[in-house]
Design a protein around this motif. Structure first.
Motif, PDB file in Angstrom:
ATOM      1  N   HIS A 195      -4.094   7.189  -2.089  1.00  0.00           N
ATOM      2  CA  HIS A 195      -3.469   7.835  -1.358  1.00  0.00           C
ATOM      3  C   HIS A 195      -4.169   9.497  -1.170  1.00  0.00           C
ATOM      4  O   HIS A 195      -4.765   9.664  -2.491  1.00  0.00           O
ATOM      5  N   LYS A 223      -3.906   4.606   1.987  1.00  0.00           N
ATOM      6  CA  LYS A 223      -2.808   4.172   2.245  1.00  0.00           C
ATOM      7  C   LYS A 223      -1.617   5.136   2.763  1.00  0.00           C
ATOM      8  O   LYS A 223      -0.848   4.771   3.642  1.00  0.00           O
ATOM      9  N   GLN A 430       5.203   3.761  -0.044  1.00  0.00           N
ATOM     10  CA  GLN A 430       4.036   3.206   0.866  1.00  0.00           C
ATOM     11  C   GLN A 430       2.876   2.417  -0.027  1.00  0.00           C
ATOM     12  O   GLN A 430       2.230   1.594   0.509  1.00  0.00           O
ATOM     13  N   GLU A 431       2.961   2.260  -1.306  1.00  0.00           N
ATOM     14  CA  GLU A 431       2.151   1.480  -2.154  1.00  0.00           C
ATOM     15  C   GLU A 431       2.697   0.171  -2.059  1.00  0.00           C
ATOM     16  O   GLU A 431       2.024  -0.823  -2.292  1.00  0.00           O
ATOM     17  N   ARG A 439       1.165  -3.909  -0.850  1.00  0.00           N
ATOM     18  CA  ARG A 439       0.385  -3.922   0.710  1.00  0.00           C
ATOM     19  C   ARG A 439      -0.813  -4.626   0.440  1.00  0.00           C
ATOM     20  O   ARG A 439      -1.782  -4.387  -0.667  1.00  0.00           O
ATOM     21  N   MET A 441      -4.837  -5.366   0.638  1.00  0.00           N
ATOM     22  CA  MET A 441      -6.207  -4.280   0.567  1.00  0.00           C
ATOM     23  C   MET A 441      -7.067  -5.205   1.314  1.00  0.00           C
ATOM     24  O   MET A 441      -7.382  -6.330   1.000  1.00  0.00           O
TER      25      MET A 441
END
Length: 474
Positions: A195, A223, A430-431, A439, A441
């Protein structure tokens, strides 16, 4: 990006002018060198007058003379880059040693990793956070408080920009587009698993870098991005800084604040916006306050108030440590951000490509502003949301912090107690997905074999003008 007030600055001579302003930096160096003997004598006198075996050191006149010598030495010295001074942090209920390592390096920037040596791995997720420090006069250590606040809950990386006078001419130029190239290369280095937090001036190049990556569907975009007190659209609530740029015009800045680095600095003959002129701008905006602070230091030294004197030294050791900016980067930033408003108009360029913020759709966005910010006015950072309409609503947030100015947006007690926790919550949201799963990757780039160079933009042929050469204009 601090512009400063240079109404009395010496301008570069034009045809028909008579003046010696072109070698301004050289004259500054001569003046500094001429004061060296006086500065050394003042420092020696201070030590003599403060020595406890000297009877004069216990008298008011002796203390006053010692204080005057210290003020003279401090106001005429050159302040070097401060140390980070971060050796430990408290995380996951334990005191953890912190080691600062360089993990990526280019001529104008190093990427520092504040590696925490956990004895017991924390159970709470520790997202990777890249803090992009401003290239606006002060060193990245100005964000020491920001780093300290985020270390307990994040794996922190910081961009440590290099003083332009220390970079030889053989290393080439550094412009706004080069800044964007550096950021994209760092995002690639981190493999998308991060981030990014942009503090003040970097908000613009960070948005540019992410927009370029999104336009190319680059799998290594971060992200989320957190933009704090940044001049995304300076037409919103313009401040004195914005008005100054509009009134003066880019040619005024080119004539008045750009000079060349003198020998024997490694970057000799490089055109820069020098640190001493930036400091002149910083100080002149609040000159009465700085004069009062130094008078207070004199009184504290005479009265033996060591704690107050040390606080003054700590603050001004950081505040007076400035760095030169390359002329290319400074002038392009002033023109595009403060004069032509190229980013919100959709006209800003990365090399030969138009940057389109509306391409951003995979990267979450949080903006933070200060109620009393007199550098980036209310609404200037929030404008980023209007420029990124494709970001889903559950991937965006905005926070306006009551009662803080520009500095308080990223440092101080209210940042630690009210802003930093909100940023951490946003990053964690958001992770992970709402269902608690991480999420997805992209696959990380193949590891570089020992002895090989990192395959990024700086290893490409010189005729390649963009990180995405397949769309480069012919």
């Amino acid at each position: 990006m601090a512009i400063g007030e240079f109404a009395s600055a010496t301008r570069l001579p034009r045809q028909g002018d008579v003046g010696l302003s072109t070698p301004l930096y050289w004259m500054y160096e001569m003046g500094y060198a001429a004061l060296n003997p006086s500065r050394a004598m003042a420092d020696a006198s201070r030590l003599f007058l403060k020595n406890p075996i000297n009877p004069v050191s216990h008298t008011t006149i002796g203390k006053s003379m010692a204080a005057a010598c210290e003020l003279f030495e401090r106001t005429t010295r050159r302040y070097g880059k401060p140390d980070w001074g971060i050796t430990h942090t408290s995380a996951a209920g334990q005191t953890v040693p912190v080691h600062v390592n360089t993990v990526w390096e280019r001529p104008f920037c190093r990427l520092l990793h504040f590696e925490r040596a956990f004895e017991y791995p924390p159970r709470r997720p520790q997202p990777r956070l890249l803090i992009v420090a401003p290239v606006s006069g002060h060193h990245a250590t100005l964000l020491r408080g920001t780093v300290e606040a985020m270390l307990p809950t994040h794996d922190v990386y910081v961009t440590d920009w290099i003083d332009a006078k220390l970079v030889p001419m053989s290393e080439g130029r550094f412009s706004l587009s080069d800044y964007v190239d550096y950021l994209i290369s760092i995002f690639h280095r981190m493999g998308g698993n991060c981030h990014v937090m942009a503090v003040c001036q970097p908000a613009v190049p960070v948005m540019m870098a992410i927009a370029r990556m999104e336009a190319e569907e680059d799998p290594f975009v971060p992200k989320s991005m957190v933009l704090m007190g940044g001049p995304i659209d300076t037409r919103e609530a313009p401040t004195a800084v914005n008005t100054l740029a509009q009134d003066r015009g880019i040619e005024w800045f080119r004539r008045n604040v750009i000079t060349t680095v003198p020998w024997p600095h490694p970057g000799a003959l490089r055109e820069v916006y020098p640190g001493f002129l930036q400091l002149n701008g910083f100080m002149s905006m609040n000159l009465d306050r700085h004069l009062q602070a130094h008078w207070d230091l004199f009184r504290h030294l005479v009265h033996g108030d060591g704690d107050s004197a040390e606080k003054h030294r700590d603050f001004y050791d950081e505040y007076l440590a400035v760095m030169d900016l390359t002329a290319d980067f400074y002038l392009e930033t002033v023109e595009n951000v403060f004069i032509t408003h190229a980013l919100p108009k959709g006209e800003i360029m990365h090399h030969s490509q138009v940057v389109k913020p509306d391409a951003i759709h995979r990267v979450a966005l949080m903006t933070v502003e200060g109620e009393k910010d007199d550098i980036s006015g209310i609404g200037q950072t929030k404008a980023a949301h209007k420029l990124c309409p494709r970001i889903p609503e559950d991937m965006r947030a905005h926070w306006e912090q009551p009662g803080v100015g520009h500095y308080g947006v990223f440092n101080g007690s209210r940042f630690r107690s009210e802003i930093a926790p909100r940023i951490s919550d946003f990053i964690l949201s958001q992770e992970f997905r709402k269902d608690g799963r991480a999420r997805p990757m992209p696959d990380r780039p193949a590891p570089v074999a020992a002895g090989e160079e990192e395959p990024d933009v700086f290893a490409l042929n010189k005729n390649v003008t963009t990180l995405y050469p397949r769309i480069a204009p012919t």
